[in-house]
Write a protein that holds these residues in place. Structure first.
Motif, PDB file in Angstrom:
ATOM      1  N   SER A 252       0.814  -1.219   0.000  1.00  0.00           N
ATOM      2  CA  SER A 252       0.000   0.000   0.000  1.00  0.00           C
ATOM      3  C   SER A 252       0.850   1.273   0.000  1.00  0.00           C
ATOM      4  O   SER A 252       0.385   2.331   0.404  1.00  0.00           O
ATOM      5  CB  SER A 252      -0.974   0.020   1.189  1.00  0.00           C
ATOM      6  OG  SER A 252      -1.809  -1.105   1.156  1.00  0.00           O
ATOM      7  N   THR A 291      -5.521  -1.996  -0.657  1.00  0.00           N
ATOM      8  CA  THR A 291      -5.713  -3.251   0.091  1.00  0.00           C
ATOM      9  C   THR A 291      -6.875  -3.172   1.082  1.00  0.00           C
ATOM     10  O   THR A 291      -6.960  -3.988   2.005  1.00  0.00           O
ATOM     11  CB  THR A 291      -4.427  -3.636   0.852  1.00  0.00           C
ATOM     12  OG1 THR A 291      -4.089  -2.582   1.772  1.00  0.00           O
ATOM     13  CG2 THR A 291      -3.275  -3.884  -0.111  1.00  0.00           C
ATOM     14  N   GLN A 295      -7.844  -5.953   3.874  1.00  0.00           N
ATOM     15  CA  GLN A 295      -7.784  -5.602   5.297  1.00  0.00           C
ATOM     16  C   GLN A 295      -9.096  -5.948   5.993  1.00  0.00           C
ATOM     17  O   GLN A 295      -9.106  -6.543   7.074  1.00  0.00           O
ATOM     18  CB  GLN A 295      -7.486  -4.114   5.459  1.00  0.00           C
ATOM     19  CG  GLN A 295      -6.094  -3.684   5.034  1.00  0.00           C
ATOM     20  CD  GLN A 295      -5.931  -2.175   5.075  1.00  0.00           C
ATOM     21  OE1 GLN A 295      -6.450  -1.502   5.959  1.00  0.00           O
ATOM     22  NE2 GLN A 295      -5.228  -1.631   4.099  1.00  0.00           N
ATOM     23  N   SER A 301      -2.507  -7.161   6.919  1.00  0.00           N
ATOM     24  CA  SER A 301      -1.742  -5.973   7.283  1.00  0.00           C
ATOM     25  C   SER A 301      -0.327  -6.117   6.731  1.00  0.00           C
ATOM     26  O   SER A 301       0.324  -7.141   6.958  1.00  0.00           O
ATOM     27  CB  SER A 301      -1.688  -5.796   8.801  1.00  0.00           C
ATOM     28  OG  SER A 301      -0.833  -4.733   9.156  1.00  0.00           O
TER      29      SER A 301
END
Length: 323
Positions: A252, A291, A295, A301
């Motif tokens: 990310s 994402t 998540q 994560s």
């Protein structure tokens, strides 16, 4: 519970199998050990896996229908498939396109046919790629972003796998989840990828090729974060109709390639000789993962920055290659 991991001698496959074994799972690993890159590295990964309780290795080619489908009779208690085996590499798809059709299309269909034969199967997770987004100008890339303009044959085969998987899920009610990986790196990585290529060249004092004159950005994702995402996806099959989902697994955060090189230089303790080059056919300028879905649905994560991940990769690289 027995889990089939294809591509078990590969970079991501090795790490996934290792993590599953550490959890006490039984793992059947499949790989054809092809010579796309140094087989000795694949053998070294396998040696570490075969030393562990619960691991069985079968040297098989995914496109070998008869032998692959025999796995349903030999290991009828397989409950999950983590399908990571494929012909990797964007640039190599310009050299040997047939390898990508054989492995990534035929091999994928064979794995889906195997899934149909496994009576105890709960869920199949398969590898896709951020390459499917092509040169999309909308960043970060969301799974809702159109992915219909692949820039390489490799990307086209991965997008085809997603469409084929949707069809199998629709026709046969197979629970299938595709994961679009974003530039995964870390210990035991592939020699054809930038961290390995750059480290070797920098330590040898050779120039490194920096494409698009350094104007490239990548969502570099550390292997441990990706493995956690794969296992989370494996444990969470979709309840959609049909039960097929696609997720992004990335960091990310899109890093400029020259910044990545700077961190690598600091970790190696040596400056790189950069040779700036034009964009290569099949490459894209930027990748960036949205994402949010992974998540929310998977608890995914990605917390490892390149400042943390690259030194860990370099430590392994120096140990493994004794440099």
């Amino acid at each position: 519970m027995t889990i089939l991991v294809t591509g078990a001698a590969g970079f991501i496959g090795y790490h996934v199998a290792d993590a599953l074994l550490a959890r006490g799972q039984e793992v059947v690993g499949v790989d054809n050990l092809n010579s796309y890159y140094e087989v000795s590295l694949k053998d070294a990964r396998l040696e570490k896996l075969t030393a562990q309780k619960g691991f069985i290795f079968r040297r098989l080619d995914l496109s070998d229908r008869d032998k692959m489908l025999e796995l349903a009779e030999t290991y009828p208690d397989i409950t999950h498939i983590v399908h990571l085996g494929a012909q990797a590499g964007v640039r190599y798809s310009l050299i040997d396109p047939y390898a990508y059709i054989t492995s990534n299309i035929m091999g994928h269909v064979v794995v889906l046919e195997l899934a149909r034969k496994l009576k105890q199967l709960v869920h199949t997770v398969y590898a896709s790629s951020s390459s499917v987004y092509g040169n999309n100008s909308t960043v970060p890339f969301s799974v809702d972003t159109p992915a219909d303009e692949p820039q390489s044959l490799y990307a086209a085969t991965k997008r085809a796998d997603e469409l084929i998987s949707y069809t199998y899920s629709h026709l046969y009610d197979l629970k299938l989840t595709g994961l679009r990986f974003f530039t995964v790196y870390g210990p035991w990585g592939r020699p054809d990828m930038a961290p390995m290529l750059f480290s070797k060249a920098i330590l040898e004092g050779s120039p490194i090729n920096v494409f698009n004159n350094g104007k490239m950005w990548r969502d570099f994702s550390y292997i441990d974060d990706i493995v956690s995402g794969i296992i989370a996806a494996m444990e969470r099959p979709s309840n959609l109709i049909p039960p097929h989902r696609v997720y992004n697994l990335g960091n990310s955060k899109s890093e400029k390639l020259t910044d990545f090189i700077s961190v690598l230089e600091a970790s190696l303790g040596k400056k790189a000789q950069m040779k700036f080059m034009p964009m290569q056919p099949g490459d894209v300028e930027r990748t960036s993962a949205d994402t949010l879905d992974s998540q929310l649905d998977l608890g995914f994560s990605s917390s490892t920055s390149i400042d943390r991940g690259i030194p860990q990769f370099v430590k392994w690289y120096r140990d493994y290659y004794a440099v």
